[in-house]
Enzyme design. Structure first.
Site, PDB file in Angstrom:
ATOM      1  N   HIS A 215      44.701  30.926  36.580  1.00  0.00           N
ATOM      2  CA  HIS A 215      44.229  31.965  36.407  1.00  0.00           C
ATOM      3  C   HIS A 215      45.229  33.485  35.955  1.00  0.00           C
ATOM      4  O   HIS A 215      45.037  34.885  35.829  1.00  0.00           O
ATOM      5  CB  HIS A 215      42.863  32.845  37.252  1.00  0.00           C
ATOM      6  CG  HIS A 215      42.077  32.000  36.851  1.00  0.00           C
ATOM      7  ND1 HIS A 215      41.526  31.933  36.109  1.00  0.00           N
ATOM      8  CD2 HIS A 215      41.879  30.925  37.842  1.00  0.00           C
ATOM      9  CE1 HIS A 215      39.847  31.137  36.334  1.00  0.00           C
ATOM     10  NE2 HIS A 215      40.126  30.496  37.940  1.00  0.00           N
TER      11      HIS A 215
ATOM     12  N   ASN B  59      33.370  31.503  36.106  1.00  0.00           N
ATOM     13  CA  ASN B  59      34.031  31.239  35.352  1.00  0.00           C
ATOM     14  C   ASN B  59      32.824  30.859  33.540  1.00  0.00           C
ATOM     15  O   ASN B  59      31.565  31.280  33.893  1.00  0.00           O
ATOM     16  CB  ASN B  59      34.304  29.911  35.329  1.00  0.00           C
ATOM     17  CG  ASN B  59      35.078  29.608  36.145  1.00  0.00           C
ATOM     18  OD1 ASN B  59      36.778  30.333  36.424  1.00  0.00           O
ATOM     19  ND2 ASN B  59      35.445  28.045  35.851  1.00  0.00           N
TER      20      ASN B  59
ATOM     21  N   HIS C  58      37.735  38.381  44.784  1.00  0.00           N
ATOM     22  CA  HIS C  58      37.611  37.736  46.138  1.00  0.00           C
ATOM     23  C   HIS C  58      35.890  37.031  46.201  1.00  0.00           C
ATOM     24  O   HIS C  58      35.102  38.197  46.769  1.00  0.00           O
ATOM     25  CB  HIS C  58      38.004  38.382  46.832  1.00  0.00           C
ATOM     26  CG  HIS C  58      37.542  37.581  48.538  1.00  0.00           C
ATOM     27  ND1 HIS C  58      37.245  36.156  48.776  1.00  0.00           N
ATOM     28  CD2 HIS C  58      37.458  37.841  49.676  1.00  0.00           C
ATOM     29  CE1 HIS C  58      36.952  36.041  49.917  1.00  0.00           C
ATOM     30  NE2 HIS C  58      36.960  36.553  50.386  1.00  0.00           N
TER      31      HIS C  58
HETATM   32 FE1  HDE Z   1      39.649  30.256  42.269  1.00  0.00          FE
HETATM   33  N1  HDE Z   1      41.106  30.894  42.687  1.00  0.00           N
HETATM   34  N2  HDE Z   1      39.508  28.943  43.551  1.00  0.00           N
HETATM   35  N3  HDE Z   1      38.037  29.786  41.364  1.00  0.00           N
HETATM   36  N4  HDE Z   1      39.174  32.010  40.724  1.00  0.00           N
HETATM   37  C1  HDE Z   1      42.155  32.156  41.938  1.00  0.00           C
HETATM   38  O1  HDE Z   1      42.690  33.473  43.512  1.00  0.00           O
HETATM   39  C2  HDE Z   1      40.107  29.100  44.496  1.00  0.00           C
HETATM   40  C3  HDE Z   1      36.840  28.098  41.927  1.00  0.00           C
HETATM   41  C4  HDE Z   1      38.555  31.631  40.003  1.00  0.00           C
HETATM   42  O2  HDE Z   1      40.656  37.449  37.512  1.00  0.00           O
HETATM   43  C5  HDE Z   1      42.655  32.477  43.070  1.00  0.00           C
HETATM   44  O3  HDE Z   1      43.315  35.894  43.209  1.00  0.00           O
HETATM   45  C6  HDE Z   1      40.144  27.495  45.480  1.00  0.00           C
HETATM   46  C7  HDE Z   1      35.614  28.314  41.107  1.00  0.00           C
HETATM   47  C8  HDE Z   1      38.726  33.212  38.822  1.00  0.00           C
HETATM   48  O4  HDE Z   1      42.449  37.419  39.255  1.00  0.00           O
HETATM   49  C9  HDE Z   1      43.059  31.186  44.022  1.00  0.00           C
HETATM   50  C10 HDE Z   1      38.733  26.961  44.271  1.00  0.00           C
HETATM   51  C11 HDE Z   1      36.126  29.431  40.265  1.00  0.00           C
HETATM   52  C12 HDE Z   1      40.130  33.531  39.202  1.00  0.00           C
HETATM   53  C13 HDE Z   1      41.598  30.286  43.778  1.00  0.00           C
HETATM   54  C14 HDE Z   1      38.436  27.994  43.424  1.00  0.00           C
HETATM   55  C15 HDE Z   1      36.777  29.763  40.056  1.00  0.00           C
HETATM   56  C16 HDE Z   1      39.782  32.607  40.408  1.00  0.00           C
HETATM   57  C17 HDE Z   1      44.337  32.493  42.103  1.00  0.00           C
HETATM   58  C18 HDE Z   1      37.732  25.324  44.935  1.00  0.00           C
HETATM   59  C19 HDE Z   1      34.269  29.569  39.489  1.00  0.00           C
HETATM   60  C20 HDE Z   1      40.787  34.318  38.758  1.00  0.00           C
HETATM   61  C21 HDE Z   1      44.697  34.310  41.733  1.00  0.00           C
HETATM   62  C22 HDE Z   1      37.654  26.083  46.177  1.00  0.00           C
HETATM   63  C23 HDE Z   1      33.000  29.955  40.245  1.00  0.00           C
HETATM   64  C24 HDE Z   1      40.407  35.927  39.102  1.00  0.00           C
HETATM   65  C25 HDE Z   1      43.793  34.610  43.342  1.00  0.00           C
HETATM   66  C26 HDE Z   1      41.001  37.184  38.879  1.00  0.00           C
HETATM   67  C27 HDE Z   1      41.726  32.709  41.266  1.00  0.00           C
HETATM   68  C28 HDE Z   1      41.291  29.706  44.472  1.00  0.00           C
HETATM   69  C29 HDE Z   1      37.645  27.766  41.912  1.00  0.00           C
HETATM   70  C30 HDE Z   1      36.811  31.316  39.766  1.00  0.00           C
HETATM   71  C31 HDE Z   1      43.996  30.896  44.628  1.00  0.00           C
HETATM   72  C32 HDE Z   1      40.439  27.323  46.463  1.00  0.00           C
HETATM   73  C33 HDE Z   1      34.626  27.192  40.834  1.00  0.00           C
HETATM   74  C34 HDE Z   1      37.727  34.084  37.804  1.00  0.00           C
HETATM   75  O5  HDE Z   1      42.196  32.286  45.532  1.00  0.00           O
END
Ligand code: HDE
Length: 746
Positions: free
Chosen positions: A99, A172, A363
């Protein structure tokens, strides 16, 4: 009061900032622009100011470094130069690992009705409160500078600054996910990111490693259907749905819990662009979505979404033929309707991209009392990841003190120090319990708003395992495909053909055909024919390599079954409302000699209906009307492109019409708009222009409401009737049936 010196800054007005944030503007009843008071103490405005250093020393010469003589060597002594260059050297922080590419906006959330029956969260109970929000939309795979129009999932992250603390709904624009367990996330992302040897391709899933991974992970099948659908190429962030994906819990004041799925429903409807168009936009304006969001807010066209809840009583947990904890499943709206409970309005652009959008830290674990988690194994892993990732990205444990991340309530706890600490904690006491500080800060009782986790009973063995209830990988993939319109299905066939066409390994392609055939035989065979391959004969057992070393593969055999409902109209964008052209962008092609009335009558009518009209001409600045009046021009044919617009109109005026008909760029503009199935209108006097297009034989001699709804092409000599019909056509968004007759070679 000593305890009041937490990390919350005082605003210039003396309050803690957000008390009046986002209040109604009494004059027009509209929500006031999300106010900056919360951020006021941090805002710098240089207008009228003298330049100084970071230590406050006024700078006399910002053009020349300090040298030994005019031509001499630069002196190390130059503290002003060193400060400036050092700061510059450290301007970049690591981009988000996923992202990375995103755009943000401020706004407010307003509740329609109290939800005390389900949750004690105050902001979901008090309809008089306007809760400030900050939203960040993003793509997943590309780098920070990559194109907005990649085929990808879009992030839809909302931070609610509530009076009980921050609640982040980090969702999402698709309601399901690729994987069922958090431990597979690094693998998924490694597979989709540019390949590690040559760092290609940027912001694209159309490459070997991604499809290799997917082809041995049948659990991704449902999500892949969404990714290959037009949902992955939205027309605008403002026209996307949002989903919390996981099942969460709501908990009411009596401690009773229910399951909930969060939804965002855009009031402008859900719309996408065509794939060919997306690729064009990526070249001509990679900031297309960012610009669209920014411009809409600057123009006062505030984007709006309704918050929707699908509520499932706790006792109904096992009522469905899928597992509520499985993030590859949605709850069909036909089984549990989405209840719209409030509205979010985005009404202010950030002042500074880096300080606000880039430094925002979302978060999924930022919750408030009344909102709780389920045991969805993907959600559980996310609860770890989001704080962890900020430690490197934002440089330490004090990222919550960055203005955009601060809660609107003061923070009082015994956490201290660390890199870049901003808060000046008074007193000697930084531990609890204590007696020297009268035991403050003291824990809050649940009745005082203290967060108490839902006491879910868990009695289980400690195992690494996948629940059998997670093994149905195809039924909802089928449901999604079966619910699409013919045009949407065709686009999915094309998307699979494109993506797998870019894959070099035939083995991977064939395995994918096997998986796709578990969803729909025709889909698989059409993709196979585009690839010059055949669908594998026995795809009953798609290869699943996501199995523990000692497990019996039989225990991971996918369960093949039919979906709970045969179709779900809510999954198709074709069912999205088509009754408004609000904020749609329409191009008018004109040249010197344009009929001013034919231009202005249609322009006024479209603008009255909420559209944005831009005049495009062979040159910049202005065109002369038939009566030699100067009419303003927004873009030349060189700086504009049809892919930036939702429709095109060609006004009359003999000289203008002749010039447009003879201009290759203008004709290409129209042909391309036709190819991308957009509404097109001509003044009857513009027949020579029609004749130079590829679609001359599609333009009826005269339009009727029926012909317009069928073909999307309007012609008329009465500007007001023509405008009404054009509005009707534009509201349909696209006329995908045009694609049936073969592609226009634009
Ligand atoms: Fe994320 N995801 N994600 N994700 N995610 C990040 O956090 C992660 C997942 C989503 O505009 C990171 O600050 C793991 C699902 C959005 O700043 C990180 C897993 C969904 C955003 C991270 C998922 C999301 C992130 C990268 C699987 C939809 C952007 C930078 C367990 C429900 C937020 C950050 C923004 C961002 C980890 C799966 C949505 C690395 C480990 C499912 C919208 O922490």
């Amino acid at each position: 009061m000593k305890e009041e010196t937490g990390s919350q800054p005082k605003s210039k007005t003396g309050g803690t900032g957000l008390a009046r944030h986002g209040s109604k503007n009494p004059a027009d009843g509209q929500p006031a622009n999300a106010k900056t008071e919360r951020l006021e103490p941090f805002i710098e405005d240089s207008s009228g100011q003298l330049m100084n250093t970071n230590t406050g020393v006024k700078i006399n010469d910002d053009q020349n470094s300090l040298k030994a003589g005019e031509r001499g060597a630069t002196l190390l002594e130059d503290f002003i130069l060193r400060e400036k260059i050092t700061h510059f050297d450290h301007e970049r922080i690591p981009e988000r690992v996923v992202h990375a590419r995103g755009s943000g906006a401020h706004g407010i959330f307003k509740l329609y009705e109290p939800l005390g029956e389900y949750t004690k969260a105050q902001f979901l109970n008090d309809t008089s409160v306007e809760t400030p929000v900050f939203v960040r939309f993003s793509t997943v795979a590309g780098s920070r500078g990559s194109t907005d129009l990649a085929r990808d999932v879009r992030g839809f992250a909302v931070k609610f600054y509530t009076q009980e603390g921050n609640f982040d709904l980090v969702g999402n624009n698709m309601p399901v996910f690729f994987i069922q367990d958090a431990t597979k996330f690094p693998d998924l992302i490694h597979a989709v990111k540019p390949e590690p040897d040559n760092e290609m391709p940027q912001a694209a899933s159309a490459h070997d490693t991604f499809w290799d991974f997917i082809s041995v992970m049948p659990e991704s099948t449902h999500m892949i259907m969404w990714l290959m659908s037009d949902r992955a190429i939205p027309r605008s962030y403002r026209m996307m749905e949002g989903f919390g994906v996981h099942s969460f819990r709501l908990v009411n004041a009596e401690g009773k819990s229910c399951f909930v799925k969060f939804h965002w429903k855009p009031l402008l409807g859900v719309h996408s662009v065509a794939w060919d168009e997306a690729q064009n936009i990526s070249g001509k304006d990679p900031d297309f979505h960012r610009r669209d969001l920014w411009d809409a807010i600057e123009n006062g066209n505030f984007p709006e979404w309704e918050l929707g809840l699908q509520i499932v009583p706790e006792e109904d947990e096992f009522k469905f033929d899928f597992d509520l904890l499985d993030p590859t499943k949605l709850i069909p709206e036909e089984l549990v309707p989405v209840r719209r409970v409030g509205k979010m309005t985005l009404n202010r652009n950030p002042d500074n991209f880096f300080a606000e959008t880039e430094q925002s830290a979302f978060h999924v674990g930022h919750v408030v009392p009344g909102i709780d988690f389920t045991n969805d194994p993907l959600l559980q892993g996310r609860l770890f990841s989001y704080t962890d990732t900020q430690l490197i990205r934002l440089g330490g444990p004090n990222f919550q003190e960055i203005p955009i991340n601060r809660p609107v309530v003061p923070v009082h706890n015994n956490q201290r120090d660390g890199h870049m600490r901003q808060t000046i904690n008074r007193g000697k006491v930084s531990y609890g319990p204590n007696s020297l500080g009268n035991n403050f800060p003291v824990q809050a009782k649940a009745s005082e708003g203290g967060y108490a986790s839902y006491p879910e009973r868990i009695d289980a063995h400690k195992v690494r395992a996948r629940s059998k209830s997670f093994l149905d990988h195809f039924s909802q993939a089928k449901l999604f495909f079966n619910s699409q319109s013919d045009a949407e299905k065709k686009h999915m066939i094309d998307a699979f053909s494109f993506e797998l066409g870019k894959v070099r390994s035939n083995e991977v392609r064939e395995r994918m055909l096997g998986i796709v055939s578990m969803v729909d035989k025709r889909l698989a065979s059409e993709v196979a024919s585009a690839l010059g391959l055949t669908v594998p004969k026995n795809p009953k057992r798609p290869m699943n390599r996501s199995i523990p070393a000692d497990a019996d593969p039989a225990d991971y055999e996918p369960v093949v079954k039919e979906p709970s409902v045969p179709v779900s109209p809510a999954l198709s964008m074709a069912t999205s409302p088509k009754d408004s052209i609000s904020t749609r962008k329409i191009a008018f092609l004109a040249a010197d000699g344009v009929d001013g009335k034919s231009l202005s009558t249609v322009k006024t009518a479209l603008e009255k209906a909420g559209a944005v009209v831009e005049v495009i001409a062979p040159r910049q600045n202005f065109v002369l009307s038939e009566t030699k009046e100067q009419l303003p021009v927004n873009h030349s044919l060189l700086t504009a492109a049809s892919v930036f617009y939702d429709g095109v109109y060609v006004p009359g005026g003999a000289n203008s019409v002749a010039a447009i008909a003879a201009n290759g760029d203008a004709v290409h503009f129209l042909n391309e708009a036709f190819k991308h199935c957009k509404a097109i209108a001509f003044d009857s006097a513009a027949i020579p222009v029609i004749e130079s297009t590829y679609f001359a034989n599609k333009v009826p001699a005269e339009s009727t409401d029926e012909s317009v709804l069928r073909e999307g092409i309007v012609i008329g000599n009465k500007a007001s009737t023509l405008a009404d019909r054009f509005i009707l056509a534009l509201a349909q968004h696209r006329f995908w049936d045009r694609e049936k007759s073969g592609k226009v070679p634009a």
